[in-house]
Design a protein around this motif. Structure first.
Motif, PDB file in Angstrom:
ATOM      1  N   THR A  44       0.829  -1.205   0.000  1.00  0.00           N
ATOM      2  CA  THR A  44       0.000   0.000   0.000  1.00  0.00           C
ATOM      3  C   THR A  44       0.863   1.254   0.000  1.00  0.00           C
ATOM      4  O   THR A  44       1.785   1.362   0.800  1.00  0.00           O
ATOM      5  CB  THR A  44      -0.895   0.021   1.246  1.00  0.00           C
ATOM      6  OG1 THR A  44      -1.604  -1.201   1.338  1.00  0.00           O
ATOM      7  CG2 THR A  44      -1.882   1.178   1.192  1.00  0.00           C
ATOM      8  N   ARG A  54      -5.395   6.695  -2.961  1.00  0.00           N
ATOM      9  CA  ARG A  54      -6.809   6.691  -3.362  1.00  0.00           C
ATOM     10  C   ARG A  54      -7.048   5.697  -4.489  1.00  0.00           C
ATOM     11  O   ARG A  54      -7.978   4.893  -4.457  1.00  0.00           O
ATOM     12  CB  ARG A  54      -7.203   8.116  -3.786  1.00  0.00           C
ATOM     13  CG  ARG A  54      -8.623   8.276  -4.317  1.00  0.00           C
ATOM     14  CD  ARG A  54      -8.669   8.280  -5.842  1.00  0.00           C
ATOM     15  NE  ARG A  54      -7.754   9.253  -6.406  1.00  0.00           N
ATOM     16  CZ  ARG A  54      -7.315   9.201  -7.641  1.00  0.00           C
ATOM     17  NH1 ARG A  54      -7.669   8.181  -8.449  1.00  0.00           N
ATOM     18  NH2 ARG A  54      -6.478  10.108  -8.121  1.00  0.00           N
ATOM     19  N   TYR A  56      -5.099   3.133  -5.350  1.00  0.00           N
ATOM     20  CA  TYR A  56      -4.782   1.768  -4.888  1.00  0.00           C
ATOM     21  C   TYR A  56      -5.988   1.144  -4.169  1.00  0.00           C
ATOM     22  O   TYR A  56      -6.364   0.005  -4.434  1.00  0.00           O
ATOM     23  CB  TYR A  56      -3.573   1.823  -3.955  1.00  0.00           C
ATOM     24  CG  TYR A  56      -3.155   0.480  -3.401  1.00  0.00           C
ATOM     25  CD1 TYR A  56      -2.244  -0.316  -4.081  1.00  0.00           C
ATOM     26  CD2 TYR A  56      -3.674   0.010  -2.192  1.00  0.00           C
ATOM     27  CE1 TYR A  56      -1.858  -1.550  -3.569  1.00  0.00           C
ATOM     28  CE2 TYR A  56      -3.306  -1.212  -1.681  1.00  0.00           C
ATOM     29  CZ  TYR A  56      -2.396  -1.995  -2.374  1.00  0.00           C
ATOM     30  OH  TYR A  56      -2.028  -3.211  -1.866  1.00  0.00           O
ATOM     31  N   ARG A  57      -6.592   1.907  -3.261  1.00  0.00           N
ATOM     32  CA  ARG A  57      -7.736   1.373  -2.511  1.00  0.00           C
ATOM     33  C   ARG A  57      -8.942   1.125  -3.411  1.00  0.00           C
ATOM     34  O   ARG A  57      -9.715   0.204  -3.198  1.00  0.00           O
ATOM     35  CB  ARG A  57      -8.099   2.325  -1.376  1.00  0.00           C
ATOM     36  CG  ARG A  57      -7.075   2.290  -0.230  1.00  0.00           C
ATOM     37  CD  ARG A  57      -7.435   3.246   0.875  1.00  0.00           C
ATOM     38  NE  ARG A  57      -6.556   3.061   2.031  1.00  0.00           N
ATOM     39  CZ  ARG A  57      -6.518   3.874   3.076  1.00  0.00           C
ATOM     40  NH1 ARG A  57      -7.307   4.945   3.104  1.00  0.00           N
ATOM     41  NH2 ARG A  57      -5.709   3.623   4.090  1.00  0.00           N
ATOM     42  N   HIS A  58      -9.074   1.978  -4.415  1.00  0.00           N
ATOM     43  CA  HIS A  58     -10.182   1.795  -5.350  1.00  0.00           C
ATOM     44  C   HIS A  58     -10.012   0.504  -6.145  1.00  0.00           C
ATOM     45  O   HIS A  58     -10.949  -0.286  -6.270  1.00  0.00           O
ATOM     46  CB  HIS A  58     -10.261   2.997  -6.282  1.00  0.00           C
ATOM     47  CG  HIS A  58     -11.387   2.915  -7.277  1.00  0.00           C
ATOM     48  ND1 HIS A  58     -12.702   2.718  -6.910  1.00  0.00           N
ATOM     49  CD2 HIS A  58     -11.383   2.989  -8.637  1.00  0.00           C
ATOM     50  CE1 HIS A  58     -13.459   2.674  -7.997  1.00  0.00           C
ATOM     51  NE2 HIS A  58     -12.675   2.839  -9.056  1.00  0.00           N
ATOM     52  N   LEU A  60      -8.181  -2.017  -5.309  1.00  0.00           N
ATOM     53  CA  LEU A  60      -8.232  -3.115  -4.337  1.00  0.00           C
ATOM     54  C   LEU A  60      -9.666  -3.559  -4.063  1.00  0.00           C
ATOM     55  O   LEU A  60      -9.918  -4.725  -3.753  1.00  0.00           O
ATOM     56  CB  LEU A  60      -7.560  -2.664  -3.029  1.00  0.00           C
ATOM     57  CG  LEU A  60      -7.558  -3.673  -1.870  1.00  0.00           C
ATOM     58  CD1 LEU A  60      -6.735  -4.908  -2.241  1.00  0.00           C
ATOM     59  CD2 LEU A  60      -7.002  -3.021  -0.615  1.00  0.00           C
ATOM     60  N   SER A  61     -10.611  -2.639  -4.217  1.00  0.00           N
ATOM     61  CA  SER A  61     -12.012  -2.965  -3.918  1.00  0.00           C
ATOM     62  C   SER A  61     -12.628  -3.934  -4.932  1.00  0.00           C
ATOM     63  O   SER A  61     -13.678  -4.509  -4.685  1.00  0.00           O
ATOM     64  CB  SER A  61     -12.854  -1.676  -3.878  1.00  0.00           C
ATOM     65  OG  SER A  61     -12.930  -1.085  -5.165  1.00  0.00           O
ATOM     66  N   ASP A 109      -4.439  -4.735   5.137  1.00  0.00           N
ATOM     67  CA  ASP A 109      -4.929  -3.407   4.768  1.00  0.00           C
ATOM     68  C   ASP A 109      -6.420  -3.301   5.022  1.00  0.00           C
ATOM     69  O   ASP A 109      -6.914  -2.276   5.498  1.00  0.00           O
ATOM     70  CB  ASP A 109      -4.619  -3.122   3.289  1.00  0.00           C
ATOM     71  CG  ASP A 109      -3.114  -3.060   3.042  1.00  0.00           C
ATOM     72  OD1 ASP A 109      -2.404  -2.572   3.938  1.00  0.00           O
ATOM     73  OD2 ASP A 109      -2.687  -3.501   1.971  1.00  0.00           O
ATOM     74  N   GLU A 110      -7.160  -4.355   4.667  1.00  0.00           N
ATOM     75  CA  GLU A 110      -8.595  -4.327   4.895  1.00  0.00           C
ATOM     76  C   GLU A 110      -8.903  -4.262   6.379  1.00  0.00           C
ATOM     77  O   GLU A 110      -9.820  -3.560   6.819  1.00  0.00           O
ATOM     78  CB  GLU A 110      -9.239  -5.570   4.270  1.00  0.00           C
ATOM     79  CG  GLU A 110      -9.156  -5.590   2.744  1.00  0.00           C
ATOM     80  CD  GLU A 110      -9.717  -6.870   2.165  1.00  0.00           C
ATOM     81  OE1 GLU A 110     -10.110  -7.747   2.953  1.00  0.00           O
ATOM     82  OE2 GLU A 110      -9.771  -6.964   0.926  1.00  0.00           O
ATOM     83  N   ASP A 113      -8.439  -0.759   7.496  1.00  0.00           N
ATOM     84  CA  ASP A 113      -9.577   0.065   7.101  1.00  0.00           C
ATOM     85  C   ASP A 113     -10.754  -0.149   8.038  1.00  0.00           C
ATOM     86  O   ASP A 113     -11.445   0.797   8.432  1.00  0.00           O
ATOM     87  CB  ASP A 113      -9.991  -0.243   5.655  1.00  0.00           C
ATOM     88  CG  ASP A 113      -8.935   0.221   4.658  1.00  0.00           C
ATOM     89  OD1 ASP A 113      -8.100   1.059   5.044  1.00  0.00           O
ATOM     90  OD2 ASP A 113      -8.956  -0.249   3.511  1.00  0.00           O
TER      91      ASP A 113
END
Length: 226
Positions: A44, A54, A56-58, A60-61, A109-110, A113
């Motif tokens: 990450t 931003r 990366y997380r998108h 990752l979803s 990471d999840e 979050d």
């Protein structure tokens, strides 16, 4: 074209700058171009790389990133011109991606979050509880009313008694006195305190002038917020 070494801080900085002006690596929807770059990262991006984080997380979803449109190309075909791809190691293939999903490489990471969301909800709940304990500030005003009779034969004591007989929530009558108007006529000047959200000057005027046998008019001589 390229980002330099995406597994190094310098490459991530280039990626962050690249994504500051766009949402995806190519085009306006997530595609295999995003997957290719995503798979090349070692983890990450740090919090100061806001655009890269931003993005990366998108990406990752998306649990099934292999189903995103497009064809995955070499890293050297993505990114700003004038830089070459020097990322160490090769990008994992599609089957390896599914294997990575199975062993939950990004689970930590999840979990982070989820923990951040839980802390946010706790703080919001604490703020709401603290705010609910604070006393509500009631807005009040002090009024000075002039109540005029029809003539000098009006019983001013009875007129004042009628005015003070008006009772409603948020209304408190105060001191009063009689002042000369002229030709032997006097007016009643009376003070009251009202709660702004419960009592209005129109309400007072309507009720005071309802004593039409005694009251000719009512005026607000002074109005001050408390």
């Amino acid at each position: 074209m390229g980002f330099g070494d995406l597994r190094a801080a310098s490459g991530l900085k280039v990626l962050n700058g690249f994504l500051s002006e766009r949402s995806y690596i190519e085009g306006y929807v997530p595609s295999q171009a995003d997957v290719a770059v995503f798979d090349s990262l070692s983890g990450t991006p740090s919090a100061d790389l806001v655009h890269a984080l931003r993005w990366y997380r998108h990406i990752l979803s998306y649990s099934q990133r292999s189903s995103l449109p497009g064809v995955k190309k070499p890293l050297g075909q993505y990114g700003p011109p004038g830089l070459a791809d020097t990322t160490t190691g090769s990008a994992p293939s599609a089957p390896k991606e599914e294997e990575d999903d199975d062993i939950d490489l990004f689970g930590s990471d999840e979990e982070e979050d989820e923990e951040a969301e839980r802390l946010k909800e706790e703080r919001l709940a604490q703020y709401a509880a603290k705010k609910s304990k604070k006393p509500t500030i009631i807005a009040k005003s002090s009024l000075l009313l002039d109540v005029k009779p029809w003539d000098d034969e009006t019983d001013m004591k009875q007129l004042e008694a009628l005015v003070r007989s008006i009772s409603m929530e948020g209304l408190l009558w105060g001191q009063s006195k009689l002042l000369p108007v002229g030709y032997g006529i006097q007016k009643l000047q009376i003070n009251c305190v009202i709660e702004d959200d419960k009592v209005g000057t129109d309400m007072l005027e309507e009720q005071i002038t309802a004593f039409e046998d005694f009251v000719q008019s009512m005026d607000v001589a002074a109005f001050n917020k408390i």
